[in-house]
Design an enzyme around this catalytic site. Structure first.
Site, mmCIF file in Angstrom:
data_model
loop_
_atom_site.group_PDB
_atom_site.id
_atom_site.type_symbol
_atom_site.label_atom_id
_atom_site.label_comp_id
_atom_site.label_asym_id
_atom_site.label_seq_id
_atom_site.Cartn_x
_atom_site.Cartn_y
_atom_site.Cartn_z
ATOM 1 N N GLU A 156 0.823 -1.205 0.000
ATOM 2 C CA GLU A 156 0.000 0.000 0.000
ATOM 3 C C GLU A 156 0.863 1.264 0.000
ATOM 4 O O GLU A 156 1.902 1.316 0.660
ATOM 5 C CB GLU A 156 -0.895 0.014 1.240
ATOM 6 C CG GLU A 156 -1.872 -1.136 1.253
ATOM 7 C CD GLU A 156 -2.706 -1.183 2.523
ATOM 8 O OE1 GLU A 156 -3.623 -1.990 2.579
ATOM 9 O OE2 GLU A 156 -2.415 -0.404 3.459
ATOM 10 N N CYS A 209 3.070 8.341 1.891
ATOM 11 C CA CYS A 209 3.317 7.346 2.933
ATOM 12 C C CYS A 209 3.584 6.024 2.228
ATOM 13 O O CYS A 209 2.732 5.545 1.462
ATOM 14 C CB CYS A 209 2.090 7.245 3.847
ATOM 15 S SG CYS A 209 2.217 5.927 5.074
ATOM 16 N N CYS A 269 4.362 -7.659 7.704
ATOM 17 C CA CYS A 269 5.223 -7.162 8.792
ATOM 18 C C CYS A 269 5.371 -8.249 9.845
ATOM 19 O O CYS A 269 4.422 -8.989 10.132
ATOM 20 C CB CYS A 269 4.613 -5.911 9.428
ATOM 21 S SG CYS A 269 5.667 -5.186 10.719
ATOM 22 N N CYS A 313 1.839 -6.066 15.747
ATOM 23 C CA CYS A 313 1.014 -5.184 16.589
ATOM 24 C C CYS A 313 -0.457 -5.606 16.435
ATOM 25 O O CYS A 313 -0.950 -5.735 15.307
ATOM 26 C CB CYS A 313 1.203 -3.731 16.177
ATOM 27 S SG CYS A 313 2.937 -3.216 16.211
ATOM 28 N N CYS A 316 -3.180 -3.751 14.213
ATOM 29 C CA CYS A 316 -2.750 -3.318 12.881
ATOM 30 C C CYS A 316 -3.072 -4.405 11.859
ATOM 31 O O CYS A 316 -2.708 -5.575 12.033
ATOM 32 C CB CYS A 316 -1.250 -3.047 12.910
ATOM 33 S SG CYS A 316 -0.524 -2.831 11.289
ATOM 34 N N GLU A 358 8.009 -2.693 9.039
ATOM 35 C CA GLU A 358 8.832 -1.989 10.039
ATOM 36 C C GLU A 358 10.121 -1.554 9.324
ATOM 37 O O GLU A 358 10.979 -2.398 9.011
ATOM 38 C CB GLU A 358 9.127 -2.936 11.204
ATOM 39 C CG GLU A 358 10.281 -2.550 12.102
ATOM 40 C CD GLU A 358 10.179 -1.146 12.702
ATOM 41 O OE1 GLU A 358 9.173 -0.843 13.357
ATOM 42 O OE2 GLU A 358 11.121 -0.355 12.495
ATOM 43 N N LEU A 390 4.572 3.997 20.699
ATOM 44 C CA LEU A 390 4.621 3.541 22.092
ATOM 45 C C LEU A 390 3.353 2.758 22.465
ATOM 46 O O LEU A 390 3.405 1.591 22.784
ATOM 47 C CB LEU A 390 4.770 4.740 23.033
ATOM 48 C CG LEU A 390 6.181 5.303 23.209
ATOM 49 C CD1 LEU A 390 6.155 6.464 24.183
ATOM 50 C CD2 LEU A 390 7.147 4.225 23.701
ATOM 51 N N ASN A 407 -7.959 3.336 14.202
ATOM 52 C CA ASN A 407 -8.662 2.962 12.973
ATOM 53 C C ASN A 407 -9.101 1.514 13.164
ATOM 54 O O ASN A 407 -8.265 0.613 13.117
ATOM 55 C CB ASN A 407 -7.674 2.995 11.795
ATOM 56 C CG ASN A 407 -7.981 4.097 10.803
ATOM 57 O OD1 ASN A 407 -9.030 4.722 10.849
ATOM 58 N ND2 ASN A 407 -7.049 4.314 9.905
ATOM 59 N N CYS A 432 -2.919 1.336 7.920
ATOM 60 C CA CYS A 432 -1.919 0.463 7.321
ATOM 61 C C CYS A 432 -2.426 -0.968 7.172
ATOM 62 O O CYS A 432 -2.864 -1.590 8.122
ATOM 63 C CB CYS A 432 -0.695 0.536 8.230
ATOM 64 S SG CYS A 432 0.450 -0.774 8.147
HETATM 65 S S1 SF4 Z 1 1.968 -1.032 13.287
HETATM 66 FE FE1 SF4 Z 1 3.769 -1.011 11.940
HETATM 67 S S2 SF4 Z 1 5.261 -2.289 13.062
HETATM 68 FE FE2 SF4 Z 1 3.253 -2.748 13.946
HETATM 69 S S3 SF4 Z 1 2.528 -4.547 12.783
HETATM 70 FE FE3 SF4 Z 1 1.718 -2.677 11.773
HETATM 71 S S4 SF4 Z 1 3.186 -2.260 10.147
HETATM 72 FE FE4 SF4 Z 1 4.203 -3.620 11.601
#
Ligand code: SF4
Length: 365
Positions: A108, A121, A128, A132, A135, A180, A235, A310, A353
């Protein structure tokens, strides 16, 4: 000979993987010179690219050199990803692209508009590994690192789209898309050197922000190399226990190590650090948590970006209320920490994301 792509991630090689000096070395090694390097660089970054149909404009030696590369490897100039989705937000300020790479991976890229200027962006990995929990990219897992050329190509795509819109220019770049960045350090830093080259795209370190979930060795390496890029550290929790439930990488790099690395970064580069805090209702949006965050960041040249969640299909949490965000910000202010509540831009184009790719895969299924 062209040099191998940094990071060892390439399945094929691209001219967009090469910095100016690497391109020059490749050409000089084959008997060409600095004039040829400048001509080819200009074509790549200011002249619409290089293709078999557009070889006439080059001098014969350079044309022969390029033709030989095209003949050797059909993938050489292929860093023009296919656009498989192009979603514009209803306010017209955000456009999100789903791009297909040569091996079928999808990534993306987002172009975000503000009055007269645009920010791109970009993604640095397909998927990834950081996981997280809130995400969409973290939920899909890791596929592979991107090559420098695949990162550069996203910027070129965003720049071209922005210029077609008229009245805007691409001024800023954030590495906050899929992946990342500091997990793909060498490829990312090579891409940023190419992007910052004043003879080409010309977006320099002061206009670039690298986002990280807190990869301590990468932060220290940036500090050691005095790179001068903006740094945004995610964080989301001010104690290891709270943070690790949202950001598994927090177990590997605990907060005391992370904050120490951030202090080093500030000292070595002289740059303020942005700390990202996704506000999740009932999870990390209380005044007590704001108080702990203020204590954690005491003495650091810090600015906190508060981002209402989101929502994603794979995580049950919801966005914080406006009142809770305001109170969180008030507590931070009292602790001497400046902050901004970020707009949830492009919700209608699934601009979080990994969300567009997830939605497309779900629709396809
Ligand atoms: S927030 Fe960033 S580092 Fe965390 S899983 Fe999503 S893409 Fe990866």
């Amino acid at each position: 000979m062209l040099t191998p792509s940094p990071g060892g991630n390439a399945h094929k090689e691209s001219l967009y993987d090469l910095t100016f000096s690497a391109l020059e070395s490749a050409l000089v090694e084959d008997g060409l010179n600095a004039i040829h390097t400048r001509a080819l660089w200009k074509a790549l970054y200011r002249g619409g690219g290089v293709s078999r149909e557009r070889l006439e404009r080059f001098s014969p030696p350079l044309r022969r050199w390029i033709e030989a590369r095209i003949g050797d490897d059909a993938g050489l100039f292929s860093d023009t990803p296919e656009v498989i989705a192009d979603n514009a937000s209803s306010d017209g300020l955000t456009r999100k692209f789903l791009l297909r790479l040569e091996d079928g991976q999808t990534i993306e890229t987002v172009a975000m508009g503000y009055t007269g200027r645009m920010t791109a962006c970009v993604s640095t990995q397909a998927g990834c590994a950081m996981g997280c929990v809130f995400c969409a990219t973290g939920q899909m897992g890791f596929s592979r690192h991107l090559r420098p050329g695949e990162i550069v190509a996203q910027v070129l795509h965003a720049r071209d789209v922005v210029s077609q819109q008229g009245g805007h220019s691409l001024r800023n770049l954030v590495l906050m898309g899929m992946g990342e960045p500091l997990h793909n350090y060498d490829a990312v830093l090579t891409a940023l050197e190419i992007i910052g080259d004043t003879r080409g795209i010309n977006i320099g370190p002061a206009k670039i922000t690298i986002s990280t979930v807190g990869v301590v060795p990468g932060i220290l390496r940036l500090a050691e190399e005095k790179r001068g890029y903006g740094l945004a550290v995610s964080l989301h929790g001010a104690t290891d226990a709270e943070r690790s439930t949202l950001v598994p990488a927090g177990k590997r790099w605990p907060l005391d190590e992370l904050i120490a690395a951030c202090r080093t970064y500030c000292t070595r580069t002289g740059r303020r650090i942005f700390f990202e805090w996704t506000l999740i209702a009932g999870t990390n949006d209380t005044p007590a948590q704001a108080q702990r965050l203020g204590e954690l960041l005491a003495g650091i040249d810090a600015h906190v970006n508060l981002i209402p969640l989101n929502p994603t299909g794979g995580f049950a949490g919801g966005a914080t209320s406006a009142a809770a965000a305001t109170e969180f910000q008030r507590v931070l202010r009292a602790a001497g920490i400046p902050s901004t509540v970020r707009q949830r831009r492009g919700i209608d184009v699934v601009a979080g994301c990994g969300q567009l790719r997830t939605e497309r895969e779900r629709s396809a299924a």
